[in-house]
Scaffold this motif. Structure first.
Motif, short mmCIF file in Angstrom:
data_model
loop_
_atom_site.label_atom_id
_atom_site.label_comp_id
_atom_site.label_asym_id
_atom_site.label_seq_id
_atom_site.Cartn_x
_atom_site.Cartn_y
_atom_site.Cartn_z
N ASN A 21 0.78 -1.22 0.04
CA ASN A 21 0.01 -0.02 -0.09
C ASN A 21 0.87 1.12 0.06
O ASN A 21 0.45 2.44 -0.62
N ILE A 22 1.90 1.27 1.04
CA ILE A 22 2.79 2.53 0.63
C ILE A 22 3.60 2.57 -0.50
O ILE A 22 3.53 3.84 -1.00
N ASP A 23 3.86 1.46 -1.16
CA ASP A 23 4.64 1.58 -2.46
C ASP A 23 3.54 2.08 -3.58
O ASP A 23 4.01 2.90 -4.38
N ALA A 24 2.50 1.92 -3.45
CA ALA A 24 1.46 2.29 -4.28
C ALA A 24 1.26 3.79 -3.98
O ALA A 24 1.17 4.44 -5.04
N ALA A 25 1.07 4.25 -2.88
CA ALA A 25 0.81 5.64 -2.42
C ALA A 25 2.15 6.55 -2.92
O ALA A 25 2.05 7.62 -3.46
N VAL A 26 3.42 5.81 -2.87
CA VAL A 26 4.69 6.51 -3.39
C VAL A 26 4.56 6.74 -4.88
O VAL A 26 4.99 7.72 -5.28
N VAL A 27 4.06 5.73 -5.56
CA VAL A 27 4.16 5.81 -7.00
C VAL A 27 3.15 6.91 -7.37
O VAL A 27 3.43 7.64 -8.42
N HIS A 28 1.71 7.00 -6.68
CA HIS A 28 0.87 7.86 -7.03
C HIS A 28 1.36 9.19 -6.68
O HIS A 28 1.09 10.20 -7.18
N MET A 29 2.20 9.50 -5.57
CA MET A 29 2.56 10.98 -5.15
C MET A 29 3.79 11.12 -6.35
O MET A 29 3.68 12.49 -6.51
N LEU A 30 4.58 10.47 -6.51
CA LEU A 30 5.41 10.88 -7.54
C LEU A 30 4.85 11.09 -9.13
O LEU A 30 5.34 12.08 -9.81
N ALA A 31 3.71 10.26 -9.38
CA ALA A 31 3.22 10.78 -10.57
C ALA A 31 2.64 12.26 -10.55
O ALA A 31 2.70 13.22 -11.41
N GLU A 32 1.98 12.34 -9.39
CA GLU A 32 1.50 13.79 -9.31
C GLU A 32 2.60 15.08 -9.05
O GLU A 32 2.56 16.09 -9.75
N ARG A 33 3.87 14.89 -8.44
CA ARG A 33 4.96 15.35 -8.59
C ARG A 33 5.37 15.81 -10.04
O ARG A 33 5.52 16.88 -10.45
N PHE A 34 5.35 14.73 -10.76
CA PHE A 34 5.77 14.88 -12.13
C PHE A 34 4.77 15.66 -13.12
O PHE A 34 5.28 16.29 -13.75
N LYS A 35 3.48 15.47 -12.65
CA LYS A 35 2.69 16.32 -13.46
C LYS A 35 2.87 17.96 -13.00
O LYS A 35 2.83 18.66 -14.02
N CYS A 36 3.11 18.38 -11.62
CA CYS A 36 3.54 19.74 -11.58
C CYS A 36 4.82 20.01 -12.24
O CYS A 36 4.83 21.04 -12.79
N THR A 37 6.05 19.03 -12.09
CA THR A 37 7.15 19.69 -12.71
C THR A 37 7.03 19.65 -14.14
O THR A 37 7.73 20.36 -14.78
N GLN A 38 6.12 18.95 -15.03
CA GLN A 38 5.76 19.17 -16.46
C GLN A 38 5.46 20.44 -16.56
O GLN A 38 5.69 21.20 -17.31
N GLN A 39 4.60 21.00 -15.86
CA GLN A 39 3.94 22.29 -15.74
C GLN A 39 5.17 23.52 -15.55
O GLN A 39 5.09 24.24 -16.32
#
Length: 101
Positions: A21-39
């Motif tokens: 569950n923690i690994d899944a949360a980390v992956v989703h948080m990284l995806a959100e972070r990369f969405k912001c950094t793409q912007q």
């Protein structure tokens, strides 16, 4: 090898489910972070700003090291992880900038 006690197996499975569950949360948080950094990359490209920002990166590393220490996580590990992420972000920003030219 001897047979593992059922209570040990149950506890191991419970802990592994938490890790999953923690690994899944980390992956989703990284995806959100990369969405912001793409912007950020798009904004930098639009205004001809460099893909890397060494002052910001140093500030982020110092901040993350402090967070790691307070969380009882090895600050050197946290720094390595952030450096890996930063390198990927810069690579994305360079790709975005190349496409804007």
């Amino acid at each position: 090898m001897s047979e593992i006690d059922e209570s040990v197996t149950a506890e191991l499975n419970r802990l592994r489910e938490s890790i999953d569950n923690i690994d899944a949360a980390v992956v989703h948080m990284l995806a959100e972070r990369f969405k912001c950094t793409q912007q950020v990359g798009v904004l930098k490209a639009k205004h001809q700003l460099p893909p890397a920002d060494p002052a910001r990166e140093a500030s982020q590393i110092a901040r993350l090291r402090e967070l790691a220490e307070s969380a009882k996580l090895d600050p050197a590990f946290a720094e390595k992880l952030l450096n890996f992420i930063i390198a990927e972000v810069i690579r994305h920003h360079e790709t975005i900038a190349d496409g804007a030219r």
